[in-house]
Write a protein that holds these residues in place. Structure first.
Motif, PDB file in Angstrom:
ATOM      1  N   ARG A 107       0.708  -1.047   0.605  1.00 41.47           N
ATOM      2  CA  ARG A 107      -0.054  -0.032  -0.151  1.00 41.47           C
ATOM      3  C   ARG A 107       0.508   0.939   0.067  1.00 41.47           C
ATOM      4  O   ARG A 107       1.651   1.365   0.791  1.00 41.47           O
ATOM      5  N   PRO A 108       0.691   1.908  -0.646  1.00 41.34           N
ATOM      6  CA  PRO A 108       1.513   2.628  -0.804  1.00 41.34           C
ATOM      7  C   PRO A 108       1.376   4.095  -0.224  1.00 41.34           C
ATOM      8  O   PRO A 108       2.157   4.545   0.365  1.00 41.34           O
ATOM      9  N   LEU A 109       0.000   4.118   0.472  1.00 47.34           N
ATOM     10  CA  LEU A 109      -0.056   5.164   1.536  1.00 47.34           C
ATOM     11  C   LEU A 109       0.158   4.995   2.884  1.00 47.34           C
ATOM     12  O   LEU A 109       0.900   5.517   3.596  1.00 47.34           O
ATOM     13  N   GLY A 110       0.431   3.601   3.166  1.00 44.35           N
ATOM     14  CA  GLY A 110       0.990   2.905   4.254  1.00 44.35           C
ATOM     15  C   GLY A 110       2.637   3.193   4.347  1.00 44.35           C
ATOM     16  O   GLY A 110       3.081   3.535   5.300  1.00 44.35           O
ATOM     17  N   ALA A 111       3.339   3.147   3.149  1.00 50.28           N
ATOM     18  CA  ALA A 111       4.328   2.661   3.224  1.00 50.28           C
ATOM     19  C   ALA A 111       4.806   4.336   3.651  1.00 50.28           C
ATOM     20  O   ALA A 111       5.837   4.943   4.300  1.00 50.28           O
ATOM     21  N   VAL A 112       4.459   5.666   2.837  1.00 56.81           N
ATOM     22  CA  VAL A 112       4.080   7.245   3.083  1.00 56.81           C
ATOM     23  C   VAL A 112       4.099   7.540   4.992  1.00 56.81           C
ATOM     24  O   VAL A 112       5.084   7.633   5.906  1.00 56.81           O
ATOM     25  N   ALA A 113       3.539   6.057   5.801  1.00 53.02           N
ATOM     26  CA  ALA A 113       2.686   6.189   6.969  1.00 53.02           C
ATOM     27  C   ALA A 113       3.925   5.705   7.379  1.00 53.02           C
ATOM     28  O   ALA A 113       4.799   5.647   8.765  1.00 53.02           O
ATOM     29  N   LEU A 114       4.808   4.609   7.054  1.00 49.67           N
ATOM     30  CA  LEU A 114       5.933   4.299   7.781  1.00 49.67           C
ATOM     31  C   LEU A 114       7.151   5.216   8.086  1.00 49.67           C
ATOM     32  O   LEU A 114       7.685   5.045   8.859  1.00 49.67           O
ATOM     33  N   SER A 115       7.370   5.627   6.780  1.00 50.75           N
ATOM     34  CA  SER A 115       8.631   6.518   6.302  1.00 50.75           C
ATOM     35  C   SER A 115       8.753   7.809   6.436  1.00 50.75           C
ATOM     36  O   SER A 115       9.470   8.154   6.480  1.00 50.75           O
ATOM     37  N   LEU A 116       7.594   8.898   5.955  1.00 50.79           N
ATOM     38  CA  LEU A 116       7.155   9.951   7.178  1.00 50.79           C
ATOM     39  C   LEU A 116       6.422  10.359   8.161  1.00 50.79           C
ATOM     40  O   LEU A 116       6.973  10.830   9.119  1.00 50.79           O
TER      41      LEU A 116
END
Length: 339
Positions: A107-116
């Motif tokens: 999930r791209p948005l999940g990756a943003v939540a994790l890395s940002l």
């Protein structure tokens, strides 16, 4: 998206159109800098989350950086709220890390939540009260909105081809990584609150910003972040202790924002040098006598976060192919603003 990394790809990308856009973005901050460098640096920091993303070629795509900026502001606000009660902050950062890592699988948005978002929640622990967190969140949201307006009228230039990203690790590895990141964040937060550090979020944010499921990538980001912090802090200290004329403040803040936009998408992890510079200008412009203590505070707390992240990774070490296709710019399989 699968792309091939060209052998001649520069380590630090510099885009002249992006640099000019950065100069336009910096106009409000530069105008304030001559009279109030502290406030100008704060305005410039508000631009960073959205300005650190390469400009998408389509008008619709340019909504994404503004969205990321809004998420950044909201994340720091959440951190400020959690920090009101330290036990809640320690438990909260652990739980959020576990949930974000699970959401990041495919999930791209999940990756943003994790890395940002997760690291910015940790940085939000530095706020002494919710009102301060609200103020910075609003500045970031306003900066992102201003960045969106500028981007919508900006002509489409050469499309920036992002470097290749590695295949996201399997779900089992990401679930395990969530517990590792949560443990590192919780330890840093607990230490910060227990030692009554002024900026609890510096160590917490550093740990979560460098941690990655791939040890080689984490090693690279750890070394790069410490170097960036030292360089950015040193340049800011040289500036504030020199007692420069008013116009120099305007130029310095403008150059920092220009560097953020012009180097967006670089293979090397250079963004922390520019953000650290702005943070130190904000902290020291009105009180340059604190330069030495602020330098060691930021450097040692960054090193603490990096060390805790490294220790957790080593203790929880699992077989990982060091020859896996991981590059320094890979970020949980998705790219976001370089924090």
């Amino acid at each position: 998206m699968t792309t091939a990394q060209a052998p001649t790809e520069p380590a630090i990308r510099w885009g002249w159109s992006a640099a000019l856009r950065g100069a336009v973005l910096a106009v409000p901050a530069a105008g304030v800098a001559a009279h109030d460098p502290h406030q100008a640096a704060l305005f410039a920091i508000g631009l960073v989350p959205a300005a650190s993303v390469p400009l998408p070629p389509t008008r619709r795509g340019r909504l994404k950086p503004a969205l990321l900026g809004g998420l950044a502001g909201a994340s720091m606000f959440v951190g400020g709220v959690l920090a009101v009660w330290p036990p809640l902050a320690v438990v909260g950062i652990f739980v959020l890390a576990v949930l974000a890592a699970r959401a990041a699988v495919g999930r791209p948005l999940g990756a943003v939540a994790l890395s940002l978002c997760l690291p910015l929640v940790g940085i939000g622990f530095s706020f002494s009260d919710v009102g301060t967190a609200v103020g910075l969140a609003l500045v970031i949201c306003l900066g992102s909105a201003y960045g969106l307006v500028v981007s919508l009228v900006w002509p489409a230039g050469r499309t920036v081809v992002l470097p290749a990203v590695y295949v996201p690790p399997p779900r089992e590895l990401m679930v395990r990584f969530g517990y590792q990141a949560g443990t590192a964040g919780a330890i840093c937060a607990a230490l910060g609150f227990a030692l009554d550090l002024e900026h609890v979020g510096w160590a917490t944010g550093a740990a979560l910003l460098v941690m990655r499921p791939a040890p080689p990538l984490q090693e690279y980001r750890s070394v790069a972040r410490v170097i960036d912090v030292v360089v950015g802090a040193s340049i800011a200290i040289l500036l504030v202790t020199a007692g420069p004329p008013a116009w120099v403040w305007s130029v310095a803040v403008t150059l920092a924002v220009v560097c953020v936009t012009a180097t967006a998408g670089s293979r090397w992890y250079v963004m922390p040098a520019f953000t650290t510079f702005l943070v130190f200008v904000m902290l020291l412009a009105d009180d340059p006598g604190d330069a030495r203590s602020r330098f060691w505070e930021r450097t040692l707390e960054t090193a603490l976060g990096v060390a805790v992240a490294a220790a957790i990774t080593l203790l929880a070490a699992r077989p990982w192919r060091r020859d896996a296709p991981v590059s320094p710019e890979s970020d949980h399989g998705a790219r976001g603003p370089a924090a």
